[in-house]
Design a protein around this motif. Structure first.
Motif, PDB file in Angstrom:
ATOM      1  N   HIS A 119       0.855  -1.179   0.000  1.00 14.26           N
ATOM      2  CA  HIS A 119       0.000   0.000   0.000  1.00 14.26           C
ATOM      3  C   HIS A 119       0.894   1.233   0.000  1.00 14.26           C
ATOM      4  O   HIS A 119       2.087   1.150   0.345  1.00 14.26           O
ATOM      5  CB  HIS A 119      -0.940   0.004   1.208  1.00 14.26           C
ATOM      6  CG  HIS A 119      -0.230  -0.070   2.521  1.00 14.26           C
ATOM      7  ND1 HIS A 119       0.416   1.017   3.098  1.00 14.26           N
ATOM      8  CD2 HIS A 119      -0.034  -1.101   3.378  1.00 14.26           C
ATOM      9  CE1 HIS A 119       0.948   0.660   4.244  1.00 14.26           C
ATOM     10  NE2 HIS A 119       0.702  -0.620   4.440  1.00 14.26           N
ATOM     11  N   PRO A 120       0.366   2.394  -0.365  1.00 18.30           N
ATOM     12  CA  PRO A 120       1.171   3.618  -0.302  1.00 18.30           C
ATOM     13  C   PRO A 120       1.616   3.904   1.119  1.00 18.30           C
ATOM     14  O   PRO A 120       0.967   3.468   2.086  1.00 18.30           O
ATOM     15  CB  PRO A 120       0.196   4.694  -0.817  1.00 18.30           C
ATOM     16  CG  PRO A 120      -0.865   3.955  -1.548  1.00 18.30           C
ATOM     17  CD  PRO A 120      -0.986   2.625  -0.892  1.00 18.30           C
ATOM     18  N   PRO A 121       2.709   4.629   1.306  1.00 19.07           N
ATOM     19  CA  PRO A 121       3.165   4.954   2.663  1.00 19.07           C
ATOM     20  C   PRO A 121       2.191   5.828   3.429  1.00 19.07           C
ATOM     21  O   PRO A 121       2.174   5.811   4.659  1.00 19.07           O
ATOM     22  CB  PRO A 121       4.500   5.670   2.424  1.00 19.07           C
ATOM     23  CG  PRO A 121       4.454   6.127   1.009  1.00 19.07           C
ATOM     24  CD  PRO A 121       3.633   5.133   0.268  1.00 19.07           C
ATOM     25  N   VAL A 122       1.383   6.610   2.700  1.00 18.20           N
ATOM     26  CA  VAL A 122       0.353   7.444   3.311  1.00 18.20           C
ATOM     27  C   VAL A 122      -0.971   7.125   2.627  1.00 18.20           C
ATOM     28  O   VAL A 122      -1.088   7.212   1.398  1.00 18.20           O
ATOM     29  CB  VAL A 122       0.672   8.948   3.162  1.00 18.20           C
ATOM     30  CG1 VAL A 122      -0.465   9.789   3.717  1.00 18.20           C
ATOM     31  CG2 VAL A 122       1.981   9.286   3.876  1.00 18.20           C
ATOM     32  N   LEU A 123      -1.973   6.750   3.425  1.00 16.84           N
ATOM     33  CA  LEU A 123      -3.286   6.405   2.885  1.00 16.84           C
ATOM     34  C   LEU A 123      -4.228   7.590   3.070  1.00 16.84           C
ATOM     35  O   LEU A 123      -4.602   7.934   4.183  1.00 16.84           O
ATOM     36  CB  LEU A 123      -3.848   5.170   3.590  1.00 16.84           C
ATOM     37  CG  LEU A 123      -3.006   3.890   3.508  1.00 16.84           C
ATOM     38  CD1 LEU A 123      -3.698   2.745   4.214  1.00 16.84           C
ATOM     39  CD2 LEU A 123      -2.730   3.516   2.065  1.00 16.84           C
ATOM     40  N   THR A 124      -4.592   8.227   1.966  1.00 20.39           N
ATOM     41  CA  THR A 124      -5.535   9.336   1.987  1.00 20.39           C
ATOM     42  C   THR A 124      -6.957   8.780   1.831  1.00 20.39           C
ATOM     43  O   THR A 124      -7.135   7.583   1.564  1.00 20.39           O
ATOM     44  CB  THR A 124      -5.230  10.301   0.835  1.00 20.39           C
ATOM     45  OG1 THR A 124      -5.581   9.664  -0.410  1.00 20.39           O
ATOM     46  CG2 THR A 124      -3.752  10.700   0.819  1.00 20.39           C
ATOM     47  N   PRO A 125      -7.987   9.634   1.957  1.00 22.96           N
ATOM     48  CA  PRO A 125      -9.354   9.141   1.753  1.00 22.96           C
ATOM     49  C   PRO A 125      -9.602   8.578   0.355  1.00 22.96           C
ATOM     50  O   PRO A 125     -10.602   7.883   0.147  1.00 22.96           O
ATOM     51  CB  PRO A 125     -10.199  10.397   2.003  1.00 22.96           C
ATOM     52  CG  PRO A 125      -9.397  11.209   2.951  1.00 22.96           C
ATOM     53  CD  PRO A 125      -7.974  11.002   2.506  1.00 22.96           C
ATOM     54  N   ALA A 126      -8.713   8.852  -0.600  1.00 19.07           N
ATOM     55  CA  ALA A 126      -8.863   8.293  -1.949  1.00 19.07           C
ATOM     56  C   ALA A 126      -8.609   6.790  -1.968  1.00 19.07           C
ATOM     57  O   ALA A 126      -9.055   6.093  -2.887  1.00 19.07           O
ATOM     58  CB  ALA A 126      -7.925   9.006  -2.918  1.00 19.07           C
ATOM     59  N   VAL A 127      -7.889   6.275  -0.970  1.00 19.00           N
ATOM     60  CA  VAL A 127      -7.631   4.837  -0.880  1.00 19.00           C
ATOM     61  C   VAL A 127      -8.865   4.166  -0.285  1.00 19.00           C
ATOM     62  O   VAL A 127      -9.332   4.556   0.790  1.00 19.00           O
ATOM     63  CB  VAL A 127      -6.397   4.552  -0.014  1.00 19.00           C
ATOM     64  CG1 VAL A 127      -6.178   3.049   0.131  1.00 19.00           C
ATOM     65  CG2 VAL A 127      -5.164   5.220  -0.615  1.00 19.00           C
ATOM     66  N   PRO A 128      -9.438   3.165  -0.960  1.00 21.38           N
ATOM     67  CA  PRO A 128     -10.695   2.571  -0.489  1.00 21.38           C
ATOM     68  C   PRO A 128     -10.636   2.057   0.937  1.00 21.38           C
ATOM     69  O   PRO A 128      -9.584   1.629   1.430  1.00 21.38           O
ATOM     70  CB  PRO A 128     -10.921   1.414  -1.483  1.00 21.38           C
ATOM     71  CG  PRO A 128     -10.165   1.807  -2.710  1.00 21.38           C
ATOM     72  CD  PRO A 128      -8.969   2.569  -2.225  1.00 21.38           C
TER      73      PRO A 128
END
Length: 260
Positions: free
Chosen positions: A76-85
């Motif tokens: 997963h990306p190092p930072v999960l924003t609200p765009a990540v399900p």
């Protein structure tokens, strides 16, 4: 050695975190309440920067259907924003479907319980799985409110000049400085101090849980065009009322100079 609080908070991004929410929270689907709780927590899974509401299982008003165990995502990306399900989880746990009630269909994957003793009797809720959210009786937009975040809007007589390739786009001593926890400072400029003839409305729109719905503006001068160079809140939520109708410019798309 003294600790810088912003660095301390960022250093915990890889941890499972929670904070108490003191207000009543309800989630609606099909016009009916599906969740109603006064024992709410805001929970951040590791690497997520925006928390999700979580409630005790008994505060879910429909049947909770065990959808099976969940393993952390392999990558997963190092930072999960609200765009990540919501379905991308970074800790092991149990997924939940919400059973039908009042003729509604099953809401698939609407909840998740981490395998952790501090929150294993709670259900974290998928924001997008529901039609409407309320804190007390106020509708909440975009994402849950963070009890550790605040917004300040401060009038300022500092000299703010916005230019594009040496052409002055805005020049004011009547800006409002908007400070939002965890984000960079933003200068909002009255339209009377902006060359509005160099701007045209954009179809882009975004939503903020604290400020409301934003409209965007693009720059055009001769052959030079910059998409979505600025935004404004025409009907802001209460935190942003002082910047109603004012424009704020992206500092990576124009030159913004601020002097005392």
């Amino acid at each position: 050695m003294a600790l810088a609080m912003d660095k301390l908070i960022r250093s915990q991004l890889g941890e499972l975190r929670w904070a108490p929410v003191l207000q009543r929270v309800r989630a609606f689907a099909g016009g009916a309440a599906v969740v109603d709780s006064t024992r709410v927590r805001l929970v951040w899974e590791p690497h997520r920067v925006v928390g999700s509401y979580a409630v005790p299982r008994e505060d879910v008003l429909t049947e909770l259907l065990d959808a099976g165990p969940v393993a952390p995502a392999d990558s997963h990306p190092p930072v999960l924003t609200p765009a990540v399900p919501f379905g991308v989880h970074t800790v092991p746990g149990t997924a939940w479907d919400f059973g039908p009630a009042d003729g509604r269909q099953v809401i698939k994957g609407a909840g998740f319980t981490p395998q952790d003793p501090d929150v294993d009797d709670y259900v974290i809720l998928d924001w997008r799985a529901f039609d409407e959210w309320r804190e007390e009786d106020q509708v909440v937009h975009s994402h849950p409110h963070d009890p550790l975040k605040r917004i300040d809007c401060l009038t300022s007589d500092r000299h703010v000049v916005v230019t594009v390739d040496g052409e002055t786009l805005a020049d004011t001593r009547r800006a409002v400085l908007l400070l939002e926890t965890g984000l960079q400072r933003r200068w909002y400029v009255p339209r009377d101090d902006i060359r509005m003839d160099l701007l045209e409305p954009s179809p882009t729109s975004t939503s903020c849980a604290y400020k409301g719905d934003a409209s965007y503006w693009s720059f055009r001068s001769g052959e030079r065009r910059i998409e979505d160079v600025a935004w404004s809140y025409e009907h802001p939520l209460h935190d942003a009322v002082p910047v109603t109708g004012m424009l704020c410019f992206y500092d990576d798309r124009v030159q913004i100079d601020v002097q005392a």
